[in-house]
Design a protein around this motif. Structure first.
Motif, PDB file in Angstrom:
ATOM      1  N   ASP A   1       0.852  -1.180   0.000  1.00 48.05           N
ATOM      2  CA  ASP A   1       0.000   0.000   0.000  1.00 48.05           C
ATOM      3  C   ASP A   1       0.887   1.229   0.000  1.00 48.05           C
ATOM      4  O   ASP A   1       1.257   1.765   1.030  1.00 48.05           O
ATOM      5  CB  ASP A   1      -0.895  -0.031   1.247  1.00 48.05           C
ATOM      6  CG  ASP A   1      -2.009   0.975   1.171  1.00 48.05           C
ATOM      7  OD1 ASP A   1      -1.933   1.862   0.301  1.00 48.05           O
ATOM      8  OD2 ASP A   1      -2.944   0.865   1.975  1.00 48.05           O
TER       9      ASP A   1
ATOM     10  N   THR B   1     -12.137  -5.995  -0.691  1.00 51.92           N
ATOM     11  CA  THR B   1     -12.918  -5.679   0.496  1.00 51.92           C
ATOM     12  C   THR B   1     -14.344  -5.349   0.074  1.00 51.92           C
ATOM     13  O   THR B   1     -14.549  -4.776  -0.994  1.00 51.92           O
ATOM     14  CB  THR B   1     -12.323  -4.468   1.238  1.00 51.92           C
ATOM     15  OG1 THR B   1     -12.183  -3.359   0.343  1.00 51.92           O
ATOM     16  CG2 THR B   1     -10.973  -4.808   1.843  1.00 51.92           C
TER      17      THR B   1
ATOM     18  N   ASP C   1     -12.406  -1.673   4.622  1.00 51.42           N
ATOM     19  CA  ASP C   1     -11.696  -0.422   4.380  1.00 51.42           C
ATOM     20  C   ASP C   1     -12.735   0.689   4.482  1.00 51.42           C
ATOM     21  O   ASP C   1     -13.756   0.646   3.797  1.00 51.42           O
ATOM     22  CB  ASP C   1     -11.066  -0.470   2.981  1.00 51.42           C
ATOM     23  CG  ASP C   1     -10.239   0.762   2.639  1.00 51.42           C
ATOM     24  OD1 ASP C   1     -10.592   1.868   3.096  1.00 51.42           O
ATOM     25  OD2 ASP C   1      -9.264   0.632   1.888  1.00 51.42           O
TER      26      ASP C   1
ATOM     27  N   SER D   1      -0.409   4.711   1.883  1.00 46.62           N
ATOM     28  CA  SER D   1      -1.142   4.485   3.133  1.00 46.62           C
ATOM     29  C   SER D   1      -0.851   5.538   4.192  1.00 46.62           C
ATOM     30  O   SER D   1      -1.270   5.421   5.323  1.00 46.62           O
ATOM     31  CB  SER D   1      -0.807   3.097   3.692  1.00 46.62           C
ATOM     32  OG  SER D   1       0.570   2.985   3.934  1.00 46.62           O
TER      33      SER D   1
ATOM     34  N   SER E   1      -8.133   5.915   4.165  1.00 46.48           N
ATOM     35  CA  SER E   1      -8.314   4.577   4.743  1.00 46.48           C
ATOM     36  C   SER E   1      -7.519   4.448   6.031  1.00 46.48           C
ATOM     37  O   SER E   1      -8.028   3.954   7.047  1.00 46.48           O
ATOM     38  CB  SER E   1      -7.863   3.504   3.744  1.00 46.48           C
ATOM     39  OG  SER E   1      -8.584   3.564   2.542  1.00 46.48           O
TER      40      SER E   1
ATOM     41  N   ALA F   1      -8.290  -2.620   6.774  1.00 43.59           N
ATOM     42  CA  ALA F   1      -7.381  -2.580   5.633  1.00 43.59           C
ATOM     43  C   ALA F   1      -7.332  -1.173   5.047  1.00 43.59           C
ATOM     44  O   ALA F   1      -8.213  -0.340   5.314  1.00 43.59           O
ATOM     45  CB  ALA F   1      -7.834  -3.581   4.567  1.00 43.59           C
ATOM     46  N   THR F   2      -6.298  -0.911   4.249  1.00 37.55           N
ATOM     47  CA  THR F   2      -6.119   0.417   3.629  1.00 37.55           C
ATOM     48  C   THR F   2      -5.976   0.280   2.120  1.00 37.55           C
ATOM     49  O   THR F   2      -5.165   0.947   1.487  1.00 37.55           O
ATOM     50  CB  THR F   2      -4.899   1.142   4.228  1.00 37.55           C
ATOM     51  OG1 THR F   2      -3.717   0.356   4.009  1.00 37.55           O
ATOM     52  CG2 THR F   2      -5.073   1.366   5.723  1.00 37.55           C
TER      53      THR F   2
ATOM     54  N   CYS G   1     -14.073   2.104   1.281  1.00 33.30           N
ATOM     55  CA  CYS G   1     -14.586   1.140   0.303  1.00 33.30           C
ATOM     56  C   CYS G   1     -16.105   1.238   0.183  1.00 33.30           C
ATOM     57  O   CYS G   1     -16.819   0.965   1.153  1.00 33.30           O
ATOM     58  CB  CYS G   1     -14.157  -0.260   0.721  1.00 33.30           C
ATOM     59  SG  CYS G   1     -15.065  -1.604  -0.044  1.00 33.30           S
TER      60      CYS G   1
ATOM     61  N   ASN H   1      -3.174  -4.202   7.697  1.00 29.31           N
ATOM     62  CA  ASN H   1      -3.246  -4.193   6.240  1.00 29.31           C
ATOM     63  C   ASN H   1      -2.278  -5.200   5.619  1.00 29.31           C
ATOM     64  O   ASN H   1      -2.584  -5.834   4.599  1.00 29.31           O
ATOM     65  CB  ASN H   1      -2.963  -2.795   5.694  1.00 29.31           C
ATOM     66  CG  ASN H   1      -3.211  -2.706   4.199  1.00 29.31           C
ATOM     67  OD1 ASN H   1      -4.328  -2.929   3.732  1.00 29.31           O
ATOM     68  ND2 ASN H   1      -2.186  -2.390   3.430  1.00 29.31           N
TER      69      ASN H   1
END
Length: 273
Positions: free
Chosen positions: A57, A228, A99, A60, A144, A132-133, A102, A217
């Motif tokens: 990521d 996701t 996320d 992030s 995120s 999660a990111t 998301c 993540n």
């Protein structure tokens, strides 16, 4: 002609009534299937998601590698950081990888929320939320990560569930990195009674749990998930389907009841949050 004139208005009313019935039936079906419909777009980007998951990521947030500070009550079973909700001894566990940016995650939460809370309250189900990111890496920005850190700060205050739900109810468009601004996250905290405190603000602004979120993540990236949300009931994927059945509030209740047959409901004090 006179007969047609007499029947005309009646037929029009009947057609209108039938159309309304069809619309109601379609709306009911739409509510059941909305989660599955939403995930199509996510799974349609499976190739892109796979590259992001494999490559890391890159967007992030800050590159600073601070110490991993887990939020109060967090778990780390099998090196998969999670925030648990519900009664700790509930016989079934729902693992949700999400996320906060998301859109499909928001649709899942907004459709399934009441049923999940009902199952938790009855002691039938506990939930492990894994943050999660993914969208930061896909769309750019840091919303995120920032939102996940803020949610972990809310967990410290014992208000994770209410703040988690608030973030999804107020989720901005995927391309709008509004959650990348700590001020926005603090503004939304005011919707949760008792959350907007100096301690919460400091936790959000300092990124206290950033490294913990990044660890979560990494577990998502290494977990073989396609996107996701990824949702598992007692280790079995149920999103968007379980066997030949599509996920819905009623089906989730049925699946949990089947899994819990002959087992006692949880009675332990609810997990923090």
């Amino acid at each position: 002609m006179s007969e047609n004139k007499r029947n005309g208005p009646h037929s029009a009313r009947e057609r209108l009534k039938e159309q309304r019935e069809r619309d109601k039936a379609r709306e009911k079906q739409r509510r059941v299937l909305i989660v599955s419909a939403a995930v199509v777009g996510v799974l349609g980007l499976a190739a892109v998601v796979g590259v992001i998951a494999a490559g890391g990521d890159k967007n992030s947030g800050s590159d600073k590698a601070g110490p991993v500070v887990a939020p109060t009550g967090a778990t780390d079973e099998d090196a998969k950081p999670a925030i648990p909700t519900g009664k700790a001894d509930a016989p079934s566990t729902l693992a949700v990888w999400e996320d906060f940016r998301c859109p499909a995650c928001a649709q899942f939460e907004n459709v399934m929320r009441d049923s999940i809370h009902e199952l938790e309250a009855s002691g039938a189900l506990k939930v492990d939320y894994h943050l999660a990111t993914l969208i930061d890496g896909n769309m750019g920005g840091s919303g995120s990560l920032r939102a996940a850190n803020a949610a972990a700060c809310a967990q410290d205050a014992g208000k994770f569930t209410a703040y988690h739900d608030t973030l999804y109810i107020n989720q901005p468009p995927e391309t709008d990195d509004a959650y990348g601004k700590n001020a926005k996250l603090i503004e939304l905290a005011a919707k949760v009674p008792g959350l907007d405190t100096p301690a919460f603000r400091s936790c959000v602004n300092d990124g206290t749990h950033d490294s913990w979120v990044k660890k979560s993540n990494e577990a998502f990236q290494n977990g073989g998930f396609r996107g996701t949300p990824s949702v598992l009931l007692n280790g079995e994927s149920i999103f968007p389907t379980k066997g030949n059945e599509q996920i819905s509030p009623d089906n989730l209740k049925k699946w949990v009841a089947e899994a819990n047959k002959g087992k006692k409901a949880g009675t332990a004090s609810p997990s923090a949050g």
